[in-house]
Write an enzyme that holds these catalytic residues in place. Structure first.
Site, PDB file in Angstrom:
ATOM      1  CG  ASP A 127      -2.273   1.164   1.062  1.00  0.00           C
ATOM      2  OD1 ASP A 127      -3.040   0.976   0.437  1.00  0.00           O
ATOM      3  OD2 ASP A 127      -1.780   2.045   1.993  1.00  0.00           O
ATOM      4  CE1 TYR A 178      -4.418   7.265   0.191  1.00  0.00           C
ATOM      5  CE2 TYR A 178      -3.880   7.521   2.449  1.00  0.00           C
ATOM      6  CZ  TYR A 178      -4.199   6.707   1.280  1.00  0.00           C
ATOM      7  OH  TYR A 178      -4.508   5.346   1.632  1.00  0.00           O
ATOM      8  CG  HIS A 236      -4.853  -3.666   0.056  1.00  0.00           C
ATOM      9  ND1 HIS A 236      -4.376  -3.131  -1.047  1.00  0.00           N
ATOM     10  CD2 HIS A 236      -4.538  -2.993   1.053  1.00  0.00           C
ATOM     11  CE1 HIS A 236      -3.783  -1.948  -0.766  1.00  0.00           C
ATOM     12  NE2 HIS A 236      -4.127  -1.865   0.642  1.00  0.00           N
TER      13      HIS A 236
END
Length: 391
Positions: free
Chosen positions: A184, A318, A369
């Protein structure tokens, strides 16, 4: 990166949450003001009301934080200040003198909790039925803004700044030559670390890889005609993810501060924000998140956000990555790179090879994931085999 003795001290750390904080959590959970839900909506509009209610009740009445706190405190933990930010990290030295140092980087909505079951087999394979020649000195930091690293105190903590901090951390620990692994966000930070310090990083291993390993934008039909069926499925997954599955990313990339109020004030808000991703990103055979990941592990990971009030600050990376693209892969990396793609991962080798020196590519039907939690044995095996030729 500047370093001075006043701020570069490495200090032992233990997690010791005051009982009053745990009592406050229970009160908040009991007093939750629940939303409505459309009949039959289940997970279609987001986190299922009935599921979140049930998990929150277990969190309030059945989950034992002290047990997990004690388990984590059995591991050597430290904090240090790097570039103005606190960095919390686990550092487990192998009993094997020739072990290779390895820095493991989590992602969002993960934490160092993801790697707990990897530490023993990676650092002491002799005691876990493995080959002692495959041992690692394991370093597992909490990204600044996450968990017990605490909130970042200034703007600018994007992937490249984190990577520079990791290189400084490894230098302080006396590791001049080391490997990097991550999934990730860790699959962005680890390759960036390789580009920043290619003289030190012997290899980069990633899972749950996206940027730098996928096409960004439409793919021409003539290129699609050259792809395998599995790669075409990954293109469909990327299209879904960047459309219907991208809401969290858009919000955290643009308005993380607005989001932070709900995540910091409401434990159920924080729980639902994270648990939806464990539902959507784990193996498709799992009907519920706990079918793929142990329920206590899910909640311990959530606790790393709740207890440290880092729901909002973790979202800021982010924003920082979107507004400062100096981490974005351009020229191909010289560092040998291994890619493990688990079920549902979007990485496609054709695009990964454009900016990475890929020397190993492994595809698994297991896991998803959160491979370190869903398929730890497969991930451990792939990490070991990748670094075998790079020691």
């Amino acid at each position: 990166m500047a370093d001075n003795s006043a701020t570069s001290e490495i200090r032992p750390f233990r997690i010791e949450i005051p009982q009053a904080q745990l009592d406050d959590l229970r009160v908040r959970l009991e007093a939750t003001r629940w939303p409505d839900e459309l009949p039959g909506a289940d997970w279609a509009y987001g986190a299922s009301l009935s599921y979140v209610k049930g998990l929150a009740e277990y969190w309030r009445t059945g989950y034992d934080w002290r047990k997990h706190e004690a388990r984590i405190n059995e591991l050597p933990q430290f904090v240090t200040e790097i570039d103005g930010a606190q960095v919390h990290f686990l550092h487990v030295r192998s009993p094997e003198p020739d072990a290779l140092p390895l820095i493991l980087t989590h992602g969002w909505p993960g934490s160092v909790v993801e790697f707990l079951d990897l530490i023993g087999p990676l650092s002491d394979p002799r005691s876990h039925g493995g080959d002692p020649s495959q041992a690692f000195h394991v370093v597992i930091p909490s990204i600044p803004g996450f968990g017990f690293s605490g909130p970042t105190r200034e703007a600018g903590w994007n992937a490249s700044r984190v990577a520079r901090a990791w290189h400084e951390l490894m230098r302080r620990l006396g590791y001049e030559r080391y490997g990097a692994q991550g999934g990730d966000l860790g699959a962005i930070i680890s390759p960036t670390l390789g580009r920043i310090a290619p003289e030190s990083v012997v290899g980069v291993h990633v899972n749950a890889a996206s940027v730098g390993f996928i096409p960004l934008g439409p793919v021409a039909e003539e290129i699609k005609a050259e792809l395998s069926e599995s790669d075409l499925r990954r293109l469909d997954l990327i299209a879904w993810f960047t459309g219907d599955g991208f809401g969290y990313n858009k919000l955290q990339s643009t308005r993380p501060q607005t989001l932070s109020y709900g995540l910091t004030d409401s434990p159920v808000g924080q729980l639902a924000w994270i648990i939806e991703k464990f539902k959507e990103w784990t193996h498709e055979s799992a009907q519920l998140p706990e079918d793929a990941v142990d329920r206590d592990a899910l909640l311990t990971n959530v606790m790393f956000y709740w207890l440290t009030a880092t729901g909002g600050s973790s979202a800021r990376i982010y924003y920082e990555n979107t507004h400062n693209l100096d981490w974005f892969p351009g020229a191909p990396s010289p560092v040998p790179t291994g890619v493990a793609t688990f079920h549902g991962d979007p990485a496609i080798r054709r695009w990964g090879e454009q900016v990475n020196n890929i020397v190993r590519w492994t595809e698994f039907e297991q896991g998803g994931h959160f491979a370190a939690l869903e398929a730890p044995a497969q991930l451990i095996g792939d990490i070991r085999e990748f670094f075998d030729t790079l020691r």
